[in-house]
Design a protein around this motif. Structure first.
Motif, mmCIF file in Angstrom:
data_model
loop_
_atom_site.group_PDB
_atom_site.id
_atom_site.type_symbol
_atom_site.label_atom_id
_atom_site.label_comp_id
_atom_site.label_asym_id
_atom_site.label_seq_id
_atom_site.Cartn_x
_atom_site.Cartn_y
_atom_site.Cartn_z
ATOM 1 N N VAL A 139 0.834 -1.208 0.000
ATOM 2 C CA VAL A 139 0.000 0.000 0.000
ATOM 3 C C VAL A 139 0.865 1.253 0.000
ATOM 4 O O VAL A 139 0.627 2.201 -0.747
ATOM 5 C CB VAL A 139 -0.947 -0.004 1.221
ATOM 6 N N VAL A 140 1.901 1.248 0.864
ATOM 7 C CA VAL A 140 2.805 2.409 0.925
ATOM 8 C C VAL A 140 3.507 2.615 -0.415
ATOM 9 O O VAL A 140 3.643 3.749 -0.892
ATOM 10 C CB VAL A 140 3.838 2.225 2.055
ATOM 11 N N ALA A 141 3.944 1.512 -1.042
ATOM 12 C CA ALA A 141 4.608 1.617 -2.341
ATOM 13 C C ALA A 141 3.662 2.211 -3.384
ATOM 14 O O ALA A 141 4.059 3.049 -4.202
ATOM 15 C CB ALA A 141 5.109 0.246 -2.802
ATOM 16 N N GLY A 142 2.392 1.765 -3.338
ATOM 17 C CA GLY A 142 1.405 2.309 -4.267
ATOM 18 C C GLY A 142 1.207 3.803 -4.082
ATOM 19 O O GLY A 142 1.145 4.570 -5.051
ATOM 20 N N LEU A 143 1.124 4.209 -2.814
ATOM 21 C CA LEU A 143 0.956 5.635 -2.530
ATOM 22 C C LEU A 143 2.173 6.441 -2.984
ATOM 23 O O LEU A 143 2.039 7.559 -3.496
ATOM 24 C CB LEU A 143 0.724 5.840 -1.027
ATOM 25 N N LEU A 144 3.358 5.854 -2.786
ATOM 26 C CA LEU A 144 4.575 6.533 -3.239
ATOM 27 C C LEU A 144 4.606 6.671 -4.762
ATOM 28 O O LEU A 144 5.046 7.689 -5.292
ATOM 29 C CB LEU A 144 5.813 5.772 -2.753
ATOM 30 N N LEU A 145 4.124 5.622 -5.473
ATOM 31 C CA LEU A 145 4.066 5.707 -6.927
ATOM 32 C C LEU A 145 3.120 6.818 -7.373
ATOM 33 O O LEU A 145 3.414 7.557 -8.323
ATOM 34 C CB LEU A 145 3.614 4.361 -7.506
#
Length: 436
Positions: free
Chosen positions: A306-312
């Motif tokens: 989820v964090v990676a998605g938000l960072l993307l």
């Protein structure tokens, strides 16, 4: 409110943002985003916090508010303070340069406090204590009672780490007393955590248990999941040192149910080591602990995803902004070129007009000169017949000339005058005849 009810911090800042946007008050918009970020920071919403901080930084830089920019850099440094020490120090040093340039003692004192915490995490305790002492002096001069509590708490932590338990306990207890007077629930919760660890180190188990209960209550008041998780870990440490392994395993079970985002970056390693210690003392719980670890890893995986998605999404947004700015720059460049071209055209037209004006001026000067000469010429030509006419009239009055002869000569003079007038009229209507 950030230390008592951070959700209220976010709510009030959101209302301020709405008002500031209605009146296009950019400084208010920037500060609202910054305070929202602070609220999310205390609620452990790291992604929302950094998003708000970046928006605030952008607005402060647009309006060239150096003080606001320094505050945001300090806030961003706090996000990295517990996990990326070098990056945190980089942000703090940038903010410190601004604070010293503006002679903003409050910002400088806050930065000393935060820099000290970084050195604490790097286990440079004496260096950390040095920064805490400097911030304490400045906050005392500023009469900032809230940050004095924080500085006192941090100094107590340092003395605890330096095994100076009596001095640490005195500072921490005083910090709690002052925090309660000021209704600083978050400070009470975090200070109780250190005192509990201090009592555990001294085998004062009952005092530790009492302190943990109070700290859990205050951490729930401020709705800090991270701090509640820290208390679960401290409870485990207490029961483990008491050799109450059954309760220690139950505490560890609760710890593993928490989302990985609730812990510091090194919590996973600490919990793994503790799990191995429990396995050595209670092998019968090995399978249950292993299953809980798998559950924890699964939660951690999805949390990271989820964090990676938000960072993307954040990176995509930043790239989009960069492209939009590049397009705007191209348009501005083209517009500047067009303005420059129009200016060149105007310069050429002005130059041509100046040449025409000079030419017309010279022409008028020549014509005026010729007109003056022509006027003198006509005056001379007409004055002759008029003088003759006046002489004849005088002769006739004195009877020196016959009347018929006089009339004949006067007709001749009048005829000459008439001819000159006709000639003058023709020349005025046809200047070419006179050389005009």
């Amino acid at each position: 409110m950030r230390l008592t009810d951070p959700e209220q911090t976010v709510e009030k800042a959101s209302k301020a943002l709405s008002l500031a946007q209605k009146i296009d008050y950019k400084e208010g918009i920037a500060e609202s985003y910054r305070v929202m970020g602070i609220g999310h920071y205390y609620l452990d919403h790291t992604v929302k916090a950094i998003d708000n901080y970046l928006l605030a930084l952008n607005y402060f830089q647009q309006i060239k508010d150096l003080q606001g920019e320094g505050k945001v850099l300090n806030n961003i440094g706090n996000l990295y303070r517990d996990n990326d020490y070098d990056k945190a120090l980089d942000f703090f040093q940038k903010a410190l340069v601004i604070g010293q340039k503006l002679s903003d003692n409050h910002l400088i004192a806050s930065l000393y406090l935060n820099i000290g915490t970084v050195y604490y995490h790097k286990k440079s305790f004496y260096q950390a204590l040095n920064y805490y002492n400097k911030s304490n002096v400045m906050f005392a001069a500023l009469k900032d009672s809230i940050n004095l509590v924080q500085a006192m708490q941090n100094k107590g932590v340092m003395y605890f780490k330096l095994n100076q338990f009596d001095k640490a306990e005195g500072l921490l207890i005083e910090a709690i007393a002052r925090a309660k007077q000021l209704d600083l629930n978050g400070s009470v919760a975090s200070t109780d955590l250190t005192i509990a660890e201090l009592y555990i180190a001294q085998n004062k188990f009952n005092k530790a248990e009492e302190t943990i209960r109070e700290g859990v209550t205050f951490s729930k008041i401020v709705k800090s999941e991270k701090m509640q998780a820290d208390y679960e870990l401290t409870s485990y440490q207490l029961e483990f040192k008491r050799k109450n392994y059954h309760q220690a395993v139950l505490d560890l079970y609760d710890i593993y149910k928490q989302d990985s985002a609730s812990y510091k970056s090194n919590s996973s390693t600490q919990i793994t080591l503790m799990r191995e210690q429990v396995n050595q003392q209670a092998r019968q719980h090995e399978n249950e602990i292993l299953r809980q670890r798998q559950d924890y890893d699964r939660v951690k995986f999805w949390g990271v995803a989820v964090v990676a998605g938000l960072l993307l999404v954040l990176v995509g947004s930043l790239i989009s902004n960069v492209k939009r700015k590049a397009k705007t720059n191209i348009q501005l460049t083209n517009l500047n070129a067009e303005v420059s071209r129009q200016k060149d055209n105007l310069d050429r037209i002005n130059h041509h007009l100046e040449e025409i004006i000079d030419e017309r001026t010279k022409d008028l000067q020549v014509k005026n000169k010729k007109l003056s000469e022509y006027s003198s010429y006509l005056s001379h030509q007409i004055r002759g017949p008029i003088a003759t006419l006046k002489g004849l009239m005088n002769l006739e009055k004195e009877g020196l000339v016959d009347q018929p002869e006089c009339i004949n000569m006067m007709n001749k003079c009048v005829g000459e005058i008439d001819d000159k007038i006709i000639e003058m009229s023709d020349m005025l209507h046809d200047p070419g005849r006179a050389g005009f």
